[in-house]
Design an enzyme around this catalytic site. Structure first.
Site, PDB file in Angstrom:
ATOM      1  N   HIS A  76      39.033  -9.585 -13.366  1.00 32.94           N
ATOM      2  CA  HIS A  76      39.645 -10.461 -13.803  1.00 32.94           C
ATOM      3  C   HIS A  76      38.933 -11.668 -15.247  1.00 32.94           C
ATOM      4  O   HIS A  76      38.329 -12.791 -14.868  1.00 32.94           O
ATOM      5  CB  HIS A  76      39.280 -12.004 -12.619  1.00 32.94           C
ATOM      6  CG  HIS A  76      40.231 -11.587 -10.930  1.00 32.94           C
ATOM      7  ND1 HIS A  76      41.553 -12.211 -10.757  1.00 32.94           N
ATOM      8  CD2 HIS A  76      40.100 -10.218 -10.285  1.00 32.94           C
ATOM      9  CE1 HIS A  76      41.974 -10.965  -9.605  1.00 32.94           C
ATOM     10  NE2 HIS A  76      40.932 -10.786  -9.123  1.00 32.94           N
ATOM     11  N   ASN A 150      45.322 -14.367  -4.447  1.00 34.72           N
ATOM     12  CA  ASN A 150      46.074 -13.550  -5.683  1.00 34.72           C
ATOM     13  C   ASN A 150      47.882 -14.056  -6.108  1.00 34.72           C
ATOM     14  O   ASN A 150      48.274 -13.703  -4.524  1.00 34.72           O
ATOM     15  CB  ASN A 150      46.199 -11.974  -5.572  1.00 34.72           C
ATOM     16  CG  ASN A 150      44.572 -11.694  -6.000  1.00 34.72           C
ATOM     17  OD1 ASN A 150      44.110 -12.403  -7.225  1.00 34.72           O
ATOM     18  ND2 ASN A 150      44.085 -10.320  -5.999  1.00 34.72           N
ATOM     19  N   HIS A 341      33.563 -18.146  -5.107  1.00 34.01           N
ATOM     20  CA  HIS A 341      33.326 -17.081  -3.930  1.00 34.01           C
ATOM     21  C   HIS A 341      33.945 -17.724  -2.564  1.00 34.01           C
ATOM     22  O   HIS A 341      34.239 -18.533  -2.058  1.00 34.01           O
ATOM     23  CB  HIS A 341      31.913 -17.762  -4.439  1.00 34.01           C
ATOM     24  CG  HIS A 341      30.703 -17.214  -2.846  1.00 34.01           C
ATOM     25  ND1 HIS A 341      31.161 -15.665  -2.717  1.00 34.01           N
ATOM     26  CD2 HIS A 341      29.503 -17.434  -2.605  1.00 34.01           C
ATOM     27  CE1 HIS A 341      30.329 -15.022  -1.828  1.00 34.01           C
ATOM     28  NE2 HIS A 341      29.156 -16.613  -1.872  1.00 34.01           N
TER      29      HIS A 341
HETATM   30 FE1  HDD Z   1      37.843 -10.622  -5.799  1.00 35.05          FE
HETATM   31  C1  HDD Z   1      36.599 -11.774  -9.020  1.00 35.05           C
HETATM   32  C2  HDD Z   1      40.951 -12.274  -6.186  1.00 35.05           C
HETATM   33  C3  HDD Z   1      38.661  -8.594  -3.357  1.00 35.05           C
HETATM   34  C4  HDD Z   1      34.427  -8.885  -6.239  1.00 35.05           C
HETATM   35  N1  HDD Z   1      38.476 -11.608  -7.211  1.00 35.05           N
HETATM   36  C5  HDD Z   1      38.075 -12.727  -8.394  1.00 35.05           C
HETATM   37  C6  HDD Z   1      39.229 -13.248  -8.666  1.00 35.05           C
HETATM   38  C7  HDD Z   1      40.006 -12.905  -7.621  1.00 35.05           C
HETATM   39  C8  HDD Z   1      39.829 -12.878  -7.426  1.00 35.05           C
HETATM   40  C9  HDD Z   1      41.198 -14.064  -8.046  1.00 35.05           C
HETATM   41  C10 HDD Z   1      38.825 -14.243 -10.133  1.00 35.05           C
HETATM   42  C11 HDD Z   1      38.018 -15.987  -9.480  1.00 35.05           C
HETATM   43  C12 HDD Z   1      37.648 -16.462 -11.629  1.00 35.05           C
HETATM   44  O1  HDD Z   1      38.718 -16.735 -11.502  1.00 35.05           O
HETATM   45  O2  HDD Z   1      36.821 -16.667 -11.390  1.00 35.05           O
HETATM   46  N2  HDD Z   1      39.689 -10.327  -5.470  1.00 35.05           N
HETATM   47  C13 HDD Z   1      40.646 -11.530  -5.326  1.00 35.05           C
HETATM   48  C14 HDD Z   1      41.434 -10.662  -3.894  1.00 35.05           C
HETATM   49  C15 HDD Z   1      40.663 -10.013  -3.174  1.00 35.05           C
HETATM   50  C16 HDD Z   1      39.854  -9.638  -3.953  1.00 35.05           C
HETATM   51  C17 HDD Z   1      42.436 -11.159  -3.752  1.00 35.05           C
HETATM   52  C18 HDD Z   1      41.467  -8.998  -1.808  1.00 35.05           C
HETATM   53  C19 HDD Z   1      42.229 -10.089  -1.222  1.00 35.05           C
HETATM   54  N3  HDD Z   1      37.384  -8.731  -5.155  1.00 35.05           N
HETATM   55  C20 HDD Z   1      37.760  -8.376  -4.030  1.00 35.05           C
HETATM   56  C21 HDD Z   1      36.413  -7.429  -3.384  1.00 35.05           C
HETATM   57  C22 HDD Z   1      36.054  -7.346  -4.101  1.00 35.05           C
HETATM   58  C23 HDD Z   1      35.121  -8.394  -5.532  1.00 35.05           C
HETATM   59  C24 HDD Z   1      37.195  -6.436  -2.659  1.00 35.05           C
HETATM   60  C25 HDD Z   1      34.369  -6.377  -4.122  1.00 35.05           C
HETATM   61  C26 HDD Z   1      33.620  -6.568  -3.002  1.00 35.05           C
HETATM   62  N4  HDD Z   1      36.234 -10.240  -7.331  1.00 35.05           N
HETATM   63  C27 HDD Z   1      35.031  -9.439  -6.880  1.00 35.05           C
HETATM   64  C28 HDD Z   1      34.105 -10.156  -7.588  1.00 35.05           C
HETATM   65  C29 HDD Z   1      34.769 -10.903  -9.431  1.00 35.05           C
HETATM   66  C30 HDD Z   1      36.485 -11.002  -8.644  1.00 35.05           C
HETATM   67  C31 HDD Z   1      33.408  -9.056  -8.524  1.00 35.05           C
HETATM   68  C32 HDD Z   1      34.725 -11.054 -10.913  1.00 35.05           C
HETATM   69  C33 HDD Z   1      34.227 -11.985 -11.502  1.00 35.05           C
HETATM   70  C34 HDD Z   1      33.682 -12.756 -10.518  1.00 35.05           C
HETATM   71  O3  HDD Z   1      33.881 -12.258  -8.850  1.00 35.05           O
HETATM   72  O4  HDD Z   1      33.363 -13.926 -10.105  1.00 35.05           O
HETATM   73  O5  HDD Z   1      33.521 -10.603  -7.587  1.00 35.05           O
END
Ligand code: HDD
Length: 705
Positions: A76, A150, A341
């Site tokens: 993202h 999402n 978060h």
């Molecule tokens: Fe995630 C970012 C949505 C599964 C780990 N995620 C992130 C963002 C969105 C989502 C919208 C961007 C937020 C922003 O605009 O800053 N993610 C989802 C959805 C998931 C999902 C809807 C499943 C239902 N994500 C998911 C899993 C993991 C992560 C299973 C790790 C175990 N996601 C992250 C992250 C991010 C992230 C690595 C990257 C940047 C951040 O968090 O701030 O922690």
């Protein structure tokens, strides 16, 4: 959609005001506030001599520049954000949750929303085939609540431990960092073929949902099953849904690829421009509620994030409305530094044991620590709650507050026992009874991968299904290893024989044998985006092709009628500036953009006004003719009046017409009337076609564009 002026009269905006620095006034200073009289030359020994270290201004300027970059989000990375507010319609949800922002219609909660693509890096194009993030931070009176969702209701994997594998597969390949922001490559499809739990989300990824026309025209989903908690501590399972007031609309893949070149900022620009113009996008929040005693009533596990609950089975009940009405002032400070978060909860909402969510609850805080450089990122203006923050967490990089008092621990007597532990309004975890051996295993019910993809496929309209087949053909066509292609097609055969057969044909593969013929044929009409198409033409962009001698009178008439409905018209001509109108009274028509700077793919529809000389000029102008043909090919509404109608006849888009008749065949709306005689029905008919977004029944295959 709400029209108006930016609403900044809320608690969050007042709080942000204290952090805002107006750079369009005052003197240039160092970080220490010392005024600077020149910033063009560093201090040196003589005019040509070496630069002196004592030039603290030069050193500070360069040092700060050297440290401007922070790590981009690992997923993202590319996004666009906006402020707004949320208000519930009524208090009915109060029977299920104590969360005030969801249940008290007198409370208007400030929000910040960030939309994003997932796979691409920060500088990648907007219009790629990808999931879109839809993350909302509610600055509630009980603390921050983040709904990090999402635009698909399902995810690619079931357990968070697979997230690094999945992301590594879809991201550019590690040896050469190719391809950027694209899923059409070997590693993603290798992963998919070996991990069939991905298939449901993959069906969504191959569908039009992955190509949104606008962030303002996307649904959002919380994806997981969460829990609402009532005043007695009783839980109710909940799925969150956002539904856009403008309806759900998509681009065609051919357009996406072209837009990535013509305007890689297409989706962010669209959001920004509309908010700046006072056309505020609006979504309705809805919930699916599942009483706890029904937890096991489904043919899938409620904790499985690769499954959705069909709306026909559990209806989505409207809760309230969110309007986005203010653009950020500074991309980095706000949109880049915002930190979402899944564990940012307020009383009345809690998790479930969804194994994907459980590891998300670890990942987000962890990733912010490196991305935002330490444990005090919650103090950044964009992340601060509007409620009091008082605790004994202290020190660390970037501590912005000045915590006062001698006792930095609980319990204390020196500080009068403060800050006090709350009896009222505190978050209490849902007291879920837990038992079982610790095992590295997955529940049996999670191991069914084909039924819901089949439901999705069978719920599609004809054009949507065609697009899915074309998407598989494109993506798998880019895969270089035949064995990977064949394995995916095998899986498709388990979803649906027709789908697999059509994809196989496109790839030049034999139709795969259908091993087990599925007996279920569940459909969910709500999954077709044609079921959420919205109404009207507000904010739709119409290109108006003009040249010298244009029928200004007719254009004024049609423009007034279409803009009254909220559409946005832009005049395009071979050159910028203006063109003379028909007649010789010196009237001119302003050109909004020159044809060389735009493309038909940036518009929702095309209008060719009359004026014989203008139309003659346009007919001889290759780019103008191509513009119309390409819009036709992309199934867009085309309109022409007076001589403009004649142009559409010449290029073969509409049949011969008797004089003055209005015709609207195949989404091409024409009248031979011109000037003040252009009938009101012309704009009505054009608007009606535009409201349907595209003319899917139109045959476009042979159009040379
Ligand atoms: Fe995630 C970012 C949505 C599964 C780990 N995620 C992130 C963002 C969105 C989502 C919208 C961007 C937020 C922003 O605009 O800053 N993610 C989802 C959805 C998931 C999902 C809807 C499943 C239902 N994500 C998911 C899993 C993991 C992560 C299973 C790790 C175990 N996601 C992250 C992250 C991010 C992230 C690595 C990257 C940047 C951040 O968090 O701030 O922690």
């Amino acid at each position: 959609m709400v029209t108006g002026t930016a609403g900044d009269s809320n608690d969050k905006q007042r709080q942000l005001d204290s952090a805002r620095v107006d750079r369009e006034q005052g003197y240039l200073t160092t970080q220490q506030g010392v005024r600077v009289d020149s910033t063009d030359d560093a201090v040196k020994v003589g005019e040509r001599g070496p630069t002196l270290l004592e030039d603290f201004h030069a050193r500070e300027k360069i040092t700060h520049f050297d440290h401007e970059r922070i790590p981009e989000r690992v997923v993202h990375a590319r996004g666009a954000g906006a402020y707004g507010h949320f208000r519930p319609y009524a208090d009915w949800l109060g029977r299920f949750t104590t969360a005030r922002f969801l249940t008290d219609p007198t409370v208007r909660t400030p929000v910040f929303v960030r939309f994003s693509t997932v796979a691409g890096s920060r500088g990648s194009a907007d219009t790629v085939r990808d999931v879109r993030g839809f993350a909302t931070k509610f600055y509630t009176t009980e603390g921050n609540y983040d709904l990090v969702g999402n635009n698909f209701p399902v995810f690619f994997i079931q357990d968070g431990i697979k997230f690094p594998d999945f992301v590594h597969a879809v991201k550019p390949e590690p040896h050469n960092e190719i391809p950027q922001a694209a899923s059409a490559h070997d590693t993603l499809w290798d992963f998919v073929g070996l991990q069939p739990e991905t298939l449901h989300a993959i069906m969504w990824l191959m569908s039009d949902r992955a190509l949104p026309r606008s962030y303002r025209m996307m649904q959002g989903f919380g994806v997981h099953t969460f829990r609402l908690i009532d005043a007695d501590g009783q839980g109710t399972f909940v799925k969150f849904h956002w539904k856009p007031k403008l309806g759900v609309h998509s681009l065609l893949w051919d357009e996406c690829q072209q837009i990535a070149g013509h305007d890689p900022d297409f989706n962010r620009r669209d959001l920004w421009d509309n908010i700046a113009a006072g056309q505020f996008p609006e979504w309705e929040l809805g919930v699916q509620l599942i009483p706890e005693h029904r937890e096991f009533d489904f043919d899938f596990d409620l904790l499985d994030a690769t499954k959705l609950i069909p709306e026909e089975q559990i209806p989505v009940r409207p809760v309230g409305s969110m309007v986005l009405d203010r653009n950020p002032d500074n991309f980095f400070a706000e949109t880049e530094q915002v930190a979402f978060h899944t564990a940012n909860l307020v009383p009345g909402i809690d998790f479930t044991d969804d194994p994907l969510l459980q590891l998300r609850n670890f990942s987000y805080l962890d990733t912010q620590l490196i991305r935002l450089g330490g444990p005090n990122f919650a103090q950044l203006p964009i992340n601060r709650p509007v409620t009091d923050v008082r605790n004994h967490q202290q020190d660390g990089y970037g501590q912005h507050t000045i915590p006062r008092g001698q006792a930095a621990y609980t319990k204390n007597a020196i500080g009068g026992g403060c800050p006090a532990l709350a009896e009222e309004g505190a978050f209490r975890h849902y007291p879920e009874p837990l038992y079982g051996a610790s095992v590295r295993a997955r529940a049996e019910k999670f191991r069914e991968y084909y039924r819901q993809p089949r439901m999705f496929w069978r719920s599609m309209s004809e054009p949507e299904a065609d697009h899915i087949v074309a998407a598989f053909a494109f993506e798998l066509g880019k895969v270089t290893r035949p064995v990977i292609r064949a394995r995916v097609v095998e899986h498709l055969a388990r979803i649906d024989a027709d789908l697999a057969g059509r994809v196989a044909t496109e790839l030049g593969l034999p139709a795969p044998a259908v091993r087990d013929k599925p007996t279920d044929a569940t459909m969910s009409p709500a999954l077709s985006q044609l079921s959420v198409s919205g109404e009207g033409i507000a904010t739709r962009k119409i290109a108006v092709l003009i040249a010298g001698g244009v029928d200004a009178e007719g254009l004024r008439r049609v423009r007034a009628q279409l803009t009254a409905r909220g559409a946005v018209l832009e005049t395009l001509a071979a050159h910028g500036g203006s063109v003379p109108a028909q007649g010789s009274d010196g009237e001119t028509v302003t050109v909004d953009r020159s044809l060389a700077t735009v493309s038909s793919v940036l518009y929702d529809g095309v209008l060719v006004p009359g004026g014989r000389a203008a139309v003659d000029a346009l007919s001889g102008d290759g780019p103008a003719v191509h513009f119309v043909l390409e819009a036709f090919k992309h199934a867009k509404p085309i309109g022409g009046f007076g001589a403009g109608a004649a142009l559409l006849r010449v290029v073969g888009l509409t049949p011969e017409l008797p004089d003055a008749e209005l015709s609207a065949t195949n989404g091409v709306v024409v009248t031979s009337a011109f000037g003040r005689d252009v009938p009101g029905r012309f704009a009505d008919a054009f608007a009606e076609v535009l409201a349907h977004h595209r003319v899917w029944r139109r045959a476009t295959h042979a159009v040379p564009a």
